[in-house]
Design an enzyme around this catalytic site. Structure first.
Site, PDB file in Angstrom:
ATOM      1  N   GLU A 141     -21.001   9.393  -1.532  1.00  7.55           N
ATOM      2  CA  GLU A 141     -22.201   9.817  -0.803  1.00  7.55           C
ATOM      3  C   GLU A 141     -22.257  11.331  -0.817  1.00  7.55           C
ATOM      4  OE1 GLU A 141     -22.683   9.464   3.589  1.00  7.55           O
ATOM      5  OE2 GLU A 141     -24.429   8.248   3.072  1.00  7.55           O
TER       6      GLU A 141
ATOM      7  N   TYR B  28     -30.599  13.580  -0.996  1.00  9.15           N
ATOM      8  CA  TYR B  28     -29.529  12.629  -0.694  1.00  9.15           C
ATOM      9  C   TYR B  28     -29.243  11.798  -1.946  1.00  9.15           C
ATOM     10  CZ  TYR B  28     -27.255   8.435   1.162  1.00  9.15           C
ATOM     11  OH  TYR B  28     -26.388   7.402   1.385  1.00  9.15           O
TER      12      TYR B  28
END
Ligand code: GDP
Ligand code: MN
Length: 408
Positions: free
Chosen positions: A213, A125
């Site tokens: 993101e 991530y």
């Protein structure tokens, strides 16, 4: 402003960020063509078909009519058209869309990058955003990629690594290396991650973004690092500098009333309640919404007409609120500071007459310069508009209005 995954990946690629390659399509036939082209360009023979909507959670989300997930694998060209059909034109419901879901007008046909090899593919991530408390950008990374990051933050905050960027010097090489090291990477993958983070940060700054993101960032079985997903949020206030990004706006993804309000410079957010409100100033708007709740109603919207409210903006605001079928009453709460209350009152009366055929009761609370004159204009207009001077009075009138059937 949000953009689609396929657009975000193109933007990132132009800054040297490695991505899962793909081609966007809006028909099953175009999807097949896209898959063939990808096969020729990348050699891939498996494909991922990804619904393009401005919401996450697509992998686990379901298309209402077909039950297909929003992200599916096609094992060969034969499967592409059928699987594309099950997604295109459908309504995708994910934990981020709300129960009404979002219509899928486009799909991304991408190369399958989870192929077997020397090691297992691994998901990471990465995000970049502004840390308001520290007054600088922060890069967040985690080995727990592909998961709901809010859950990781809640249950395993130690698994989120943060690196704050000093705006005076920008991202330093050692910081990118530190992140890659803390993610447990080595060799080719380590180098790949350093390059990935460096180019991602460069893209973030150059595009004046407010959030990136990338979940997941993938380490492939042959140690390449690439973006499988990409959420890019651009700063609206900087869009005038980036015409090529401003045109990526997809109006179909936005509430049509919010788009219209935007044209008049009105700050409008649609909500689910039954009392429409029109207010000048964001703080007063918040207080007004509280007041609506206290009087037993639910705000149907947030609408700040700004400091320079006039007949045109009042009329535009009225029209937008009236298009919402849930609205049972409208409360106008204006503080006459720069703009005089009698002017607003005349604006309301004029707008009311221009629009005509308004069935819902309207309560106007004017306070400030020439408040009494304003109230008088409202009360003597002969229209279904009542005035209030105090907040309490306005609240009581709202309460009465939503108790009585609006057709009376
Ligand atoms: P999101 O669910 O909206 O966040 O969409 P993502 O783009 O993150 O995709 C969801 C999931 O689909 C990923 O976490 C992966 O597990 C899976 N996925 C995405 N691309 C591929 C691929 O190329 N091959 C395979 N096998 N799975 C993929
Ligand atoms: Mn994702």
């Amino acid at each position: 402003m949000n953009i689609h995954e396929y657009q975000a990946k193109e933007v990132l690629k132009s800054y040297g960020v490695a991505i899962q390659e793909g081609i966007v399509a809006d028909t099953p036939e175009a999807a097949l063509e896209a898959a063939k082209k990808l096969n020729a360009e990348t050699g891939t023979s498996w494909y991922v078909i990804k619904a393009q909507i401005h919401a996450g959670g697509r992998g686990k989300g379901k298309i209402q009519s077909t039950g297909s997930n929003g992200v599916v694998l096609a094992r060969g060209l034969d499967e592409v058209m059928e699987k594309a059909k099950n997604i295109l034109g459908g309504t995708l419901v994910t934990h981020q869309t709300g129960p009404e879901g979002k219509k899928v007008n486009k799909i991304l046909i991408a190369q399958d990058v989870y192929y077997p090899g020397a090691s297992e593919p691994k998901e990471y991530y990465l995000s970049i955003l502004l840390d308001r408390a520290k007054g600088c950008n922060v890069i967040m990374a985690s080995t727990e990629g592909g998961m709901d990051i809010e859950e990781v933050a809640e249950n395993h905050p130690e698994k989120i690594i943060k690196e704050w960027i000093d705006p005076k010097v920008g991202l330093q090489g050692f910081q990118a290396r530190k992140l890659a090291f803390k993610l447990g990477l080595e060799g080719t993958a380590f180098k790949g991650m350093v390059k990935f983070i460096t180019s991602l940060y460069e893209a973030y700054i150059a595009t004046d973004s407010s959030q990136f993101e990338i979940n997941p960032v993938l380490k492939t079985s042959d140690d390449k690092i690439l973006a499988v997903d990409a959420k890019v949020n651009l700063d609206d206030n900087a869009l005038f500098k980036h015409k090529h990004l401003a045109i990526l706006r997809d109006f179909e993804e936005e509430d049509p009333l919010e788009v219209e309000a935007d044209k008049y410079g009105l700050n409008y957010v649609k909500l689910d309640g039954n009392v429409g409100c029109m207010v000048n100033g964001a703080g007063l708007a918040m207080a007004t919404m509280d007041m609506i709740k206290l009087s037993g109603g639910e705000p149907a919207n947030f609408l700040d007409v700004g400091g320079g409210a006039n007949a045109t903006t009042v009329e535009a605001g009225f029209r937008i609120i009236l298009q919402d079928p849930n609205v049972k009453a409208i409360l106008i709460n204006v503080f006459g500071g720069i703009v005089r209350c009698d002017r607003i009152a005349n604006g309301v009366v004029e707008a009311y007459k221009t629009i005509g055929d308004i069935k819902v009761p309207i309560i106007v609370r004017l306070q400030g310069t020439n408040a009494e004159e304003g109230a008088k204009i409202i009360d003597e207009s002969g229209l279904k508009v009542s005035s209030a001077i105090t907040l309490k009075e306005a609240a009581e009138k709202v309460k009465a209005a939503i108790l009585v059937p609006s057709e009376k």
